[in-house]
Design a protein around this motif. Sequence first.
Motif, PDB file in Angstrom:
ATOM      1  N   GLN A 220       0.460  -1.052   0.338  1.00  0.00           N
ATOM      2  CA  GLN A 220      -0.105   0.060   0.028  1.00  0.00           C
ATOM      3  C   GLN A 220       1.266   1.261   0.005  1.00  0.00           C
ATOM      4  O   GLN A 220       0.697   1.733  -0.099  1.00  0.00           O
ATOM      5  N   TYR A 221       1.799   0.891   0.860  1.00  0.00           N
ATOM      6  CA  TYR A 221       2.481   2.511   0.991  1.00  0.00           C
ATOM      7  C   TYR A 221       3.744   2.747  -0.201  1.00  0.00           C
ATOM      8  O   TYR A 221       3.428   3.493  -0.429  1.00  0.00           O
ATOM      9  N   ARG A 222       4.379   1.937  -0.439  1.00  0.00           N
ATOM     10  CA  ARG A 222       5.314   1.634  -1.918  1.00  0.00           C
ATOM     11  C   ARG A 222       4.519   2.326  -2.736  1.00  0.00           C
ATOM     12  O   ARG A 222       5.031   3.000  -3.563  1.00  0.00           O
ATOM     13  N   THR A 223       3.431   2.031  -2.762  1.00  0.00           N
ATOM     14  CA  THR A 223       2.426   1.852  -4.648  1.00  0.00           C
ATOM     15  C   THR A 223       1.976   3.662  -4.036  1.00  0.00           C
ATOM     16  O   THR A 223       1.093   3.230  -5.118  1.00  0.00           O
ATOM     17  N   GLY A 224       1.554   3.944  -3.252  1.00  0.00           N
ATOM     18  CA  GLY A 224       1.300   4.799  -3.104  1.00  0.00           C
ATOM     19  C   GLY A 224      -0.343   4.920  -2.934  1.00  0.00           C
ATOM     20  O   GLY A 224      -1.273   5.730  -2.882  1.00  0.00           O
ATOM     21  N   ALA A 225      -0.955   3.640  -2.188  1.00  0.00           N
ATOM     22  CA  ALA A 225      -2.473   3.090  -2.360  1.00  0.00           C
ATOM     23  C   ALA A 225      -2.704   4.212  -1.147  1.00  0.00           C
ATOM     24  O   ALA A 225      -3.664   4.909  -0.785  1.00  0.00           O
ATOM     25  N   MET A 226      -1.661   3.526  -0.704  1.00  0.00           N
ATOM     26  CA  MET A 226      -2.603   4.326   1.431  1.00  0.00           C
ATOM     27  C   MET A 226      -0.701   5.944   1.760  1.00  0.00           C
ATOM     28  O   MET A 226      -0.017   5.219   1.528  1.00  0.00           O
ATOM     29  N   THR A 227      -1.691   6.441   2.628  1.00  0.00           N
ATOM     30  CA  THR A 227      -0.199   7.049   2.759  1.00  0.00           C
ATOM     31  C   THR A 227       0.778   6.733   4.201  1.00  0.00           C
ATOM     32  O   THR A 227      -0.301   5.378   4.616  1.00  0.00           O
ATOM     33  N   ARG A 228       1.327   6.794   4.813  1.00  0.00           N
ATOM     34  CA  ARG A 228       2.257   6.869   6.093  1.00  0.00           C
ATOM     35  C   ARG A 228       0.444   6.406   7.174  1.00  0.00           C
ATOM     36  O   ARG A 228       0.647   6.097   8.111  1.00  0.00           O
ATOM     37  N   ARG A 229       0.478   7.991   7.343  1.00  0.00           N
ATOM     38  CA  ARG A 229      -0.449   7.890   8.679  1.00  0.00           C
ATOM     39  C   ARG A 229      -2.384   7.128   7.689  1.00  0.00           C
ATOM     40  O   ARG A 229      -2.746   7.023   9.488  1.00  0.00           O
ATOM     41  N   GLU A 230      -1.979   6.881   7.141  1.00  0.00           N
ATOM     42  CA  GLU A 230      -3.382   5.618   6.853  1.00  0.00           C
ATOM     43  C   GLU A 230      -3.177   4.583   7.902  1.00  0.00           C
ATOM     44  O   GLU A 230      -4.188   3.902   8.072  1.00  0.00           O
ATOM     45  N   ILE A 231      -1.938   4.115   7.352  1.00  0.00           N
ATOM     46  CA  ILE A 231      -1.979   3.003   7.793  1.00  0.00           C
ATOM     47  C   ILE A 231      -1.905   2.933   9.252  1.00  0.00           C
ATOM     48  O   ILE A 231      -1.865   2.091   9.978  1.00  0.00           O
ATOM     49  N   ALA A 232      -0.728   3.744   9.599  1.00  0.00           N
ATOM     50  CA  ALA A 232      -1.123   4.486  11.360  1.00  0.00           C
ATOM     51  C   ALA A 232      -2.092   4.129  11.420  1.00  0.00           C
ATOM     52  O   ALA A 232      -2.463   3.316  13.079  1.00  0.00           O
ATOM     53  N   THR A 233      -3.502   4.678  11.303  1.00  0.00           N
ATOM     54  CA  THR A 233      -4.766   5.124  11.662  1.00  0.00           C
ATOM     55  C   THR A 233      -4.829   3.160  11.392  1.00  0.00           C
ATOM     56  O   THR A 233      -6.220   2.996  12.723  1.00  0.00           O
ATOM     57  N   ALA A 234      -5.331   2.735  10.974  1.00  0.00           N
ATOM     58  CA  ALA A 234      -4.915   1.278  11.119  1.00  0.00           C
ATOM     59  C   ALA A 234      -4.688   0.702  11.552  1.00  0.00           C
ATOM     60  O   ALA A 234      -5.337   0.324  12.749  1.00  0.00           O
ATOM     61  N   GLY A 235      -3.727   0.954  11.828  1.00  0.00           N
ATOM     62  CA  GLY A 235      -3.113   0.013  12.944  1.00  0.00           C
ATOM     63  C   GLY A 235      -3.294   0.265  14.696  1.00  0.00           C
ATOM     64  O   GLY A 235      -3.595  -0.100  15.771  1.00  0.00           O
TER      65      GLY A 235
END
Lengths: 405, 65
Positions: A220-235
Amino acid sequence: MTDVLPEMPMFPMARATGCPFDPSPELSRRLGQAPVSRVRLWDGSTPWLVTRYADVRALLADPRVSVDVAQPGFPHTNAVSKARDAHMKTLMQMDAPEHIAQRRILTSDFMIRRMEALRPRIQRIVDDLIDEMLAGPNPVDLVEAFALPVPSLVICELLGAPYTARDLFQRVSRTLVMDEPDPEQAMAASEELNAYLEELVDKKNAEPGDDVFSRLAVEQYRTGAMTRREIATAGQLLLVAGHDTTATMIALGTTALLAHPDQLSAVRDGGDPALVANAAEELLRYLSITHTEARRVAREDLEIGGRLIRRGDGIIVVKSIANRDPSAFPDPDTLDVHRRARHHVAFGFGAHQCLGQSLARVELQVVYGTLYRRIPTLALAVPLEQLTFKENAVFYGVRELPVTW
Amino acid sequence: MRITVDQDACIGSGQCVLSSPEVFDQRDADGVVVLLQDSPEPGLREDVHEAARICPALAITLTPP
């Protein structure tokens, strides 16, 4: 039907003294007398309360109801959750079709095969914690010594965070779900966790491993599909939803079994994994720890249980009472680890049913199948009446559980 | 009994796999339901009925053959 209960009572409603495992008697009475009826909340709003098993399932699967917390009629739990919802949108606040697309980014990480693959590691975490407990002071508080560390360490495994993150996870999750959370403290804790998780995304992106955050970083992050913040929120969602819930089910489940010795001995002495799995389902049903219940708002006019709910009306879907509905569970107030209870709604129902339920099941099966077998003399170190319970917390549980063996 | 599944509605809860692993599976990419057989033998029917009943997405339909 409203004639039976002319006054509009406040929700939540107090439990009865001496009945720590049962829902509020006033709430239970509504099932028979006014199964769909209005209540008053902390902010003066008057949402509907829906209590019957069939109605609860129907509503939670109904596309005409929304989880969108920004809708004016949405029945917020308290001021803090209202404030947090305003600045953080997770899966739990998304409707279709956005919801299913976002959820599917995470579903493979929680599928049964993956959770079963984690079972040996969870077993080792549980065995090691029991070893530590047996080597330590007796009596001990089971919440601190065992119930909280189990999910903290499992979440470290799952996210691919070092075990040193356990203290941070425990502290933040406690701040976010405490009885009377302080809004500023909750925001600060949430920010601290986000900062940690964003850094973890960078680390996993640089050196991926076999864990959820590595997959999210790479796919997700490498491909630009999700930002770091979005992944952190999921976490953060995974932590908040998976930490205190499991800890609470471990501690309160153990309390309930200690209070029902025949049920405890069936689980402990049966040597039957299927019975342990069944006991986990029954405890989920019987205890229904998510006692702030499921909250929704009607997007359209709809009829449920013979009542007309208008577009914009708030709805509180009372899973704890649905789980005690005799039409779905005969003799519902009895804890019976042999009963078929898989159709309970403790994990919710509909598209928002708990994402981590397969993980929770494996954790609880390992705990219930191991703790009492390894410590067969486990007993309360104080009388049951002396225990205090988290009446106002997000998840209903026991504050401390002094045990001896 | 004939089983159909709605993969668009499926939320990957895995409840059907727990109830009836001989009939249901999850695909690796996103945990969405995969039907292993659509006309199970009589011995599996009770489990399949449970799977259909508890599916949170109402994604499993059972019809007479």
